[in-house]
Design a protein around this motif. Sequence first.
Motif, PDB file in Angstrom:
ATOM      1  N   ILE A 191       0.881  -1.193  -0.117  1.00  0.00           N
ATOM      2  CA  ILE A 191       0.022   0.055   0.117  1.00  0.00           C
ATOM      3  C   ILE A 191       0.783   1.400   0.135  1.00  0.00           C
ATOM      4  CG2 ILE A 191      -1.901   1.307   1.188  1.00  0.00           C
ATOM      5  CD1 ILE A 191      -2.328  -0.959   2.245  1.00  0.00           C
ATOM      6  N   HIS A 192       1.392   1.196   1.215  1.00  0.00           N
ATOM      7  CA  HIS A 192       2.960   2.403   0.488  1.00  0.00           C
ATOM      8  C   HIS A 192       3.081   2.475  -0.829  1.00  0.00           C
ATOM      9  CE1 HIS A 192       5.804   4.883   2.539  1.00  0.00           C
ATOM     10  NE2 HIS A 192       6.706   4.641   1.947  1.00  0.00           N
TER      11      HIS A 192
ATOM     12  N   TYR B 270       1.888   1.595  -3.704  1.00  0.00           N
ATOM     13  CA  TYR B 270       1.348   2.056  -4.070  1.00  0.00           C
ATOM     14  C   TYR B 270       1.020   3.684  -4.082  1.00  0.00           C
ATOM     15  CZ  TYR B 270      -3.624   3.321  -5.633  1.00  0.00           C
ATOM     16  OH  TYR B 270      -5.179   3.590  -6.321  1.00  0.00           O
ATOM     17  N   PHE B 271       1.474   4.595  -3.081  1.00  0.00           N
ATOM     18  CA  PHE B 271       0.926   5.754  -2.678  1.00  0.00           C
ATOM     19  C   PHE B 271       1.827   6.564  -3.557  1.00  0.00           C
ATOM     20  CE2 PHE B 271      -2.795   4.230  -0.208  1.00  0.00           C
ATOM     21  CZ  PHE B 271      -3.540   5.110  -1.160  1.00  0.00           C
TER      22      PHE B 271
ATOM     23  N   GLU C  90      -0.716  -3.907  -8.061  1.00  0.00           N
ATOM     24  CA  GLU C  90      -1.386  -3.360  -8.423  1.00  0.00           C
ATOM     25  C   GLU C  90      -3.029  -4.258  -7.933  1.00  0.00           C
ATOM     26  OE1 GLU C  90      -1.122  -0.466 -11.103  1.00  0.00           O
ATOM     27  OE2 GLU C  90       0.377   0.540  -9.552  1.00  0.00           O
TER      28      GLU C  90
ATOM     29  N   ARG D 278      -6.065  -5.311  -5.053  1.00  0.00           N
ATOM     30  CA  ARG D 278      -7.661  -5.068  -5.544  1.00  0.00           C
ATOM     31  C   ARG D 278      -7.947  -6.419  -5.001  1.00  0.00           C
ATOM     32  NH1 ARG D 278      -6.076  -0.855  -9.228  1.00  0.00           N
ATOM     33  NH2 ARG D 278      -5.496  -2.423 -10.864  1.00  0.00           N
TER      34      ARG D 278
ATOM     35  N   LYS E  93      -8.593  -1.884   6.933  1.00  0.00           N
ATOM     36  CA  LYS E  93     -10.058  -2.113   6.083  1.00  0.00           C
ATOM     37  C   LYS E  93     -10.602  -0.175   5.021  1.00  0.00           C
ATOM     38  CE  LYS E  93     -13.246  -5.242   8.472  1.00  0.00           C
ATOM     39  NZ  LYS E  93     -13.290  -5.507   6.784  1.00  0.00           N
ATOM     40  N   ILE E  94      -9.752   1.019   6.344  1.00  0.00           N
ATOM     41  CA  ILE E  94      -9.863   1.883   5.594  1.00  0.00           C
ATOM     42  C   ILE E  94      -9.373   1.884   4.711  1.00  0.00           C
ATOM     43  CG2 ILE E  94      -9.454   2.935   7.762  1.00  0.00           C
ATOM     44  CD1 ILE E  94      -6.829   3.629   6.858  1.00  0.00           C
ATOM     45  N   TYR E  95      -8.869   1.124   3.638  1.00  0.00           N
ATOM     46  CA  TYR E  95      -8.388   1.496   2.625  1.00  0.00           C
ATOM     47  C   TYR E  95      -9.201   0.208   1.413  1.00  0.00           C
ATOM     48  CZ  TYR E  95      -3.992   3.058   3.901  1.00  0.00           C
ATOM     49  OH  TYR E  95      -3.270   3.830   4.594  1.00  0.00           O
TER      50      TYR E  95
ATOM     51  N   GLY F  15     -13.041   0.076   1.304  1.00  0.00           N
ATOM     52  CA  GLY F  15     -13.696   1.038   0.292  1.00  0.00           C
ATOM     53  C   GLY F  15     -12.748   1.430  -1.131  1.00  0.00           C
ATOM     54  N   TYR F  16     -11.677   1.894  -0.355  1.00  0.00           N
ATOM     55  CA  TYR F  16     -10.517   2.915  -1.578  1.00  0.00           C
ATOM     56  C   TYR F  16     -10.886   2.020  -2.525  1.00  0.00           C
ATOM     57  CZ  TYR F  16      -7.315   5.463  -3.804  1.00  0.00           C
ATOM     58  OH  TYR F  16      -5.840   6.011  -4.904  1.00  0.00           O
TER      59      TYR F  16
ATOM     60  N   ASN G 132     -12.201  -1.108  -3.362  1.00  0.00           N
ATOM     61  CA  ASN G 132     -12.911  -1.961  -4.284  1.00  0.00           C
ATOM     62  C   ASN G 132     -13.598  -0.305  -5.259  1.00  0.00           C
ATOM     63  OD1 ASN G 132     -13.138  -3.987  -2.436  1.00  0.00           O
ATOM     64  ND2 ASN G 132     -14.263  -3.103  -1.224  1.00  0.00           N
ATOM     65  N   TYR G 133     -13.342   0.286  -4.770  1.00  0.00           N
ATOM     66  CA  TYR G 133     -14.519   1.594  -5.563  1.00  0.00           C
ATOM     67  C   TYR G 133     -13.481   1.422  -7.168  1.00  0.00           C
ATOM     68  CZ  TYR G 133     -14.308   5.986  -8.405  1.00  0.00           C
ATOM     69  OH  TYR G 133     -14.755   7.096  -8.835  1.00  0.00           O
ATOM     70  N   PHE G 134     -12.413   0.928  -7.223  1.00  0.00           N
ATOM     71  CA  PHE G 134     -11.862   0.901  -8.653  1.00  0.00           C
ATOM     72  C   PHE G 134     -11.675  -0.378  -9.667  1.00  0.00           C
ATOM     73  CE2 PHE G 134      -8.959   4.212  -6.885  1.00  0.00           C
ATOM     74  CZ  PHE G 134      -8.820   5.190  -7.455  1.00  0.00           C
TER      75      PHE G 134
ATOM     76  N   SER H  47     -14.593  -1.784  -8.863  1.00  0.00           N
ATOM     77  CA  SER H  47     -15.539  -1.838  -9.671  1.00  0.00           C
ATOM     78  C   SER H  47     -16.141  -0.738 -10.403  1.00  0.00           C
ATOM     79  CB  SER H  47     -17.305  -1.490  -7.630  1.00  0.00           C
ATOM     80  OG  SER H  47     -16.859   0.471  -8.306  1.00  0.00           O
TER      81      SER H  47
END
Lengths: 167, 170
Positions: free
Chosen positions: B12-13, B15-16, B25, B29, B42-44, B46-47, B49-51, B53
Amino acid sequence: MPIVFFKSKVLPLQNKLYRLAVSMTGNRQEAEDVVQEILIKIWNKRDQWHLIQNMEAWSMRLTRNLSIDKLRSKHRRTDDIEEAYSLSDNNRLEKQIEAKFTLEKVSNWMKLLPEKQKIVLHLRDIEGLSYKEIAEQTGIDDNQVKTYLFRARKNLRNKLKALYENE
Amino acid sequence: MKMNKKEIEALIHRYFEAETSLEEEQLLRAYFQRDEVDEQLKIYEGYFNYFRSQGEIKAPEHLAGKVLQTIQKEANNKKGIRVLRLLSRVAAVFILGIGLWFLYKPGGTGEEIKPTASSIDWSKYEVKSEEEAIKVMQMALRKTSTELKKGTNIATTEIHTTKERWAFLK
């Protein structure tokens, strides 16, 4: 026959074009209008198809440009998108964002990203393109692609952090 | 490939920082798509999952049909215009042809126009006696004299008018 080519090579791009238009405009109805307009535009330019090296890249570029035009005309009636992003902490849109993290929030943040960051992030994280492919489709320099991607992700990460720190 | 929390955090680090490859990547996902995501990560969820979806979004089914219909409509309109143009040309040629036919049809030029009224019988106006001849001559001389007098009067009036105008201009 142009119609055969159109059906086999252009129409199958509709999903990609639609996703891009959704990311750019943040509105599915508007995205549909954009893609419809673009597909008809591509058909009307069929006498120029032989000059186009990469039909997909060209179509994506047309979609991006039209989405930006739509977005700009929409924001002329409200606020400028870049300004909206830089002032986002105090922004009305920002205040509307609920406390809990959802997909809708990321979608809202995406809408507020500057155009180049938005397109690069879309092509990388949604379409899964390489930097080189992104550069080809957007006309942005290879090295700049990485910079825009870094900025876009950083912007979204900051939003994410701010959201959880406020909780 | 099963990854532990530390490996995911590192990924994740990166990735950003825009340092990850496309495959990495994809791994991220895939990790957030699972049911058992680490509580701290868990904070990531939704992030990412957005991409994922967004990547599954498809254009509305009716879109292609709508586009093809518009294209077909335009083609039909153009075809209609072409047919109309052709028809108008044919009509013009037809009208011209009919006009020419009436103009040059055999016997249609008026060469053989037959008089519809009976011809004038001039014989009844012929002078038949010497007396009648003198009468006609006297009538003609009288008429000539009257006309000549009229001419003198007009000339006299015109001279007067010119004189008056000349005097006014002086």
